[in-house]
Scaffold this motif. Structure first.
Motif, PDB file in Angstrom:
ATOM      1  N   LEU A   4      37.612  44.039  29.972  1.00 14.42           N
ATOM      2  CA  LEU A   4      38.764  44.629  30.898  1.00 14.42           C
ATOM      3  C   LEU A   4      39.887  43.473  31.392  1.00 14.42           C
ATOM      4  CD1 LEU A   4      36.086  46.011  33.536  1.00 14.42           C
ATOM      5  CD2 LEU A   4      37.165  47.249  31.745  1.00 14.42           C
ATOM      6  N   VAL A   5      41.014  44.222  31.152  1.00 16.27           N
ATOM      7  CA  VAL A   5      42.138  43.259  31.371  1.00 16.27           C
ATOM      8  C   VAL A   5      42.955  43.720  32.349  1.00 16.27           C
ATOM      9  CG1 VAL A   5      44.144  42.281  30.444  1.00 16.27           C
ATOM     10  CG2 VAL A   5      42.022  42.308  28.974  1.00 16.27           C
ATOM     11  N   GLU A   6      43.315  43.117  33.399  1.00 19.44           N
ATOM     12  CA  GLU A   6      44.221  43.665  34.744  1.00 19.44           C
ATOM     13  C   GLU A   6      45.757  43.299  34.283  1.00 19.44           C
ATOM     14  OE1 GLU A   6      40.143  42.908  36.679  1.00 19.44           O
ATOM     15  OE2 GLU A   6      41.316  41.766  35.098  1.00 19.44           O
ATOM     16  N   SER A   7      46.465  44.164  35.003  1.00 17.85           N
ATOM     17  CA  SER A   7      48.070  43.679  34.586  1.00 17.85           C
ATOM     18  C   SER A   7      48.657  44.480  36.125  1.00 17.85           C
ATOM     19  CB  SER A   7      48.564  44.002  33.573  1.00 17.85           C
ATOM     20  OG  SER A   7      48.494  45.420  33.307  1.00 17.85           O
ATOM     21  N   GLY A   8      49.841  44.034  36.183  1.00 18.13           N
ATOM     22  CA  GLY A   8      50.679  44.655  37.213  1.00 18.13           C
ATOM     23  C   GLY A   8      50.832  44.019  38.539  1.00 18.13           C
ATOM     24  N   GLY A   9      50.202  43.132  38.769  1.00 11.56           N
ATOM     25  CA  GLY A   9      50.023  42.377  40.205  1.00 11.56           C
ATOM     26  C   GLY A   9      51.495  41.735  40.390  1.00 11.56           C
ATOM     27  N   GLY A  10      51.703  41.098  41.607  1.00  9.05           N
ATOM     28  CA  GLY A  10      53.242  40.519  41.773  1.00  9.05           C
ATOM     29  C   GLY A  10      53.193  40.292  43.341  1.00  9.05           C
ATOM     30  N   LEU A  11      54.563  39.650  43.582  1.00  9.37           N
ATOM     31  CA  LEU A  11      54.836  39.550  45.055  1.00  9.37           C
ATOM     32  C   LEU A  11      55.759  40.639  45.337  1.00  9.37           C
ATOM     33  CD1 LEU A  11      55.266  37.712  47.411  1.00  9.37           C
ATOM     34  CD2 LEU A  11      56.926  36.545  46.403  1.00  9.37           C
ATOM     35  N   ARG A  38      38.512  43.346  45.586  1.00 11.60           N
ATOM     36  CA  ARG A  38      39.625  42.546  45.890  1.00 11.60           C
ATOM     37  C   ARG A  38      38.895  41.210  46.596  1.00 11.60           C
ATOM     38  NH1 ARG A  38      43.616  45.704  50.486  1.00 11.60           N
ATOM     39  NH2 ARG A  38      42.057  45.716  51.848  1.00 11.60           N
ATOM     40  N   GLN A  39      39.713  40.149  46.319  1.00 16.24           N
ATOM     41  CA  GLN A  39      39.171  38.960  46.956  1.00 16.24           C
ATOM     42  C   GLN A  39      40.287  38.114  47.699  1.00 16.24           C
ATOM     43  OE1 GLN A  39      36.461  36.575  44.874  1.00 16.24           O
ATOM     44  NE2 GLN A  39      35.621  35.910  46.698  1.00 16.24           N
ATOM     45  N   ALA A  92      45.643  39.699  47.837  1.00 15.83           N
ATOM     46  CA  ALA A  92      44.170  39.283  47.417  1.00 15.83           C
ATOM     47  C   ALA A  92      44.482  39.338  45.854  1.00 15.83           C
ATOM     48  CB  ALA A  92      43.103  40.265  47.718  1.00 15.83           C
ATOM     49  N   VAL A  93      43.429  38.798  45.213  1.00 17.37           N
ATOM     50  CA  VAL A  93      43.323  39.144  43.926  1.00 17.37           C
ATOM     51  C   VAL A  93      42.458  40.288  43.682  1.00 17.37           C
ATOM     52  CG1 VAL A  93      42.190  38.052  41.704  1.00 17.37           C
ATOM     53  CG2 VAL A  93      43.118  36.460  43.443  1.00 17.37           C
ATOM     54  N   TYR A  94      42.941  41.200  42.745  1.00 21.43           N
ATOM     55  CA  TYR A  94      42.490  42.480  42.533  1.00 21.43           C
ATOM     56  C   TYR A  94      41.512  42.336  41.140  1.00 21.43           C
ATOM     57  CZ  TYR A  94      44.499  44.396  46.660  1.00 21.43           C
ATOM     58  OH  TYR A  94      44.901  44.569  47.775  1.00 21.43           O
ATOM     59  N   TYR A  95      40.343  42.836  41.322  1.00 19.51           N
ATOM     60  CA  TYR A  95      39.429  42.769  40.140  1.00 19.51           C
ATOM     61  C   TYR A  95      39.057  44.347  39.805  1.00 19.51           C
ATOM     62  CZ  TYR A  95      38.801  37.933  41.138  1.00 19.51           C
ATOM     63  OH  TYR A  95      38.988  36.715  41.437  1.00 19.51           O
ATOM     64  N   CYS A  96      39.038  44.796  38.337  1.00 20.68           N
ATOM     65  CA  CYS A  96      38.769  45.877  37.956  1.00 20.68           C
ATOM     66  C   CYS A  96      37.313  45.464  37.510  1.00 20.68           C
ATOM     67  CB  CYS A  96      39.758  46.084  36.729  1.00 20.68           C
ATOM     68  SG  CYS A  96      39.005  47.466  35.591  1.00 20.68           S
ATOM     69  N   THR A 112      43.953  40.413  39.046  1.00 21.22           N
ATOM     70  CA  THR A 112      45.443  40.000  38.926  1.00 21.22           C
ATOM     71  C   THR A 112      45.765  39.930  40.492  1.00 21.22           C
ATOM     72  OG1 THR A 112      47.478  41.097  38.175  1.00 21.22           O
ATOM     73  CG2 THR A 112      45.797  42.603  39.191  1.00 21.22           C
ATOM     74  N   GLN A 113      46.726  38.908  40.769  1.00 24.00           N
ATOM     75  CA  GLN A 113      47.133  38.599  42.043  1.00 24.00           C
ATOM     76  C   GLN A 113      48.068  39.446  42.493  1.00 24.00           C
ATOM     77  OE1 GLN A 113      46.231  35.822  44.091  1.00 24.00           O
ATOM     78  NE2 GLN A 113      47.169  36.983  45.682  1.00 24.00           N
ATOM     79  N   VAL A 114      47.833  40.008  43.668  1.00 24.64           N
ATOM     80  CA  VAL A 114      48.818  40.796  44.770  1.00 24.64           C
ATOM     81  C   VAL A 114      49.119  39.996  45.834  1.00 24.64           C
ATOM     82  CG1 VAL A 114      49.244  42.943  45.823  1.00 24.64           C
ATOM     83  CG2 VAL A 114      48.134  43.112  43.656  1.00 24.64           C
ATOM     84  N   THR A 115      50.307  39.895  46.061  1.00 24.12           N
ATOM     85  CA  THR A 115      50.712  38.933  47.458  1.00 24.12           C
ATOM     86  C   THR A 115      51.852  39.830  48.012  1.00 24.12           C
ATOM     87  OG1 THR A 115      50.428  36.958  46.343  1.00 24.12           O
ATOM     88  CG2 THR A 115      51.701  36.967  48.327  1.00 24.12           C
ATOM     89  N   VAL A 116      51.622  39.978  49.273  1.00 23.34           N
ATOM     90  CA  VAL A 116      52.437  40.980  50.215  1.00 23.34           C
ATOM     91  C   VAL A 116      52.926  40.061  51.222  1.00 23.34           C
ATOM     92  CG1 VAL A 116      52.675  43.150  51.555  1.00 23.34           C
ATOM     93  CG2 VAL A 116      50.883  43.008  49.672  1.00 23.34           C
ATOM     94  N   SER A 117      54.222  39.939  51.288  1.00 26.19           N
ATOM     95  CA  SER A 117      54.906  39.065  52.341  1.00 26.19           C
ATOM     96  C   SER A 117      55.351  39.846  53.515  1.00 26.19           C
ATOM     97  CB  SER A 117      56.139  38.532  51.797  1.00 26.19           C
ATOM     98  OG  SER A 117      57.129  39.493  51.365  1.00 26.19           O
TER      99      SER A 117
END
Length: 118
Positions: A4-11, A38-39, A92-96, A112-117
């Motif tokens: 499984l390969v995640e993509s699309g995370g970001g700030l 997520r973690q 968080a880091v989102y895991y599939c 994949t890392q998701v960061t919300v400011s």
């Protein structure tokens, strides 16, 4: 074995939307219930959402219900997580993950890392 390969995370900023994707390696993708976890830093991994093999049934954590949508495209071996109205606490880091109907998850992506400011 399923990779499984995640993509699309970001700030992003609070209130923004983001879609993360997870591509699976096997053609038997449709045999698996798919989920997102997520973690966050310093916290345990937590359940976010899951979707049935056919895609006709979904289930969400209370913290994301009404804001996140899980979907899948079995022809593309891909599961998605559309995240709207993002909050800093969604960082968080989102895991599939792929598993069975009984709630056991057998395979995990690298995250994949998701960061919300704010």
């Amino acid at each position: 074995q399923v990779q499984l390969v995640e993509s699309g995370g970001g700030l992003v900023q609070a209130g923004d939307s983001l879609r993360v994707s997870c591509a699976a390696s096997r053609r038997t993708f449709s045999n698996y219930v798919m989920g997102w976890f997520r973690q966050a830093p310093g916290k345990e991994r937590e359940f976010v959402a899951r979707i049935s093999r056919s895609g006709d049934s979904t289930y969400y954590a209370d913290s994301v219900k009404g804001r996140f949508t899980i979907s899948r495209d079995n022809a593309k071996n891909t599961v998605y997580l559309q995240m709207n109205s993002l909050k800093p606490e969604d960082t968080a880091v989102y895991y599939c993950t792929a598993g069975g109907a009984g709630g056991d998850y057998y395979y995990w992506g690298q995250g994949t890392q998701v960061t919300v400011s704010s």
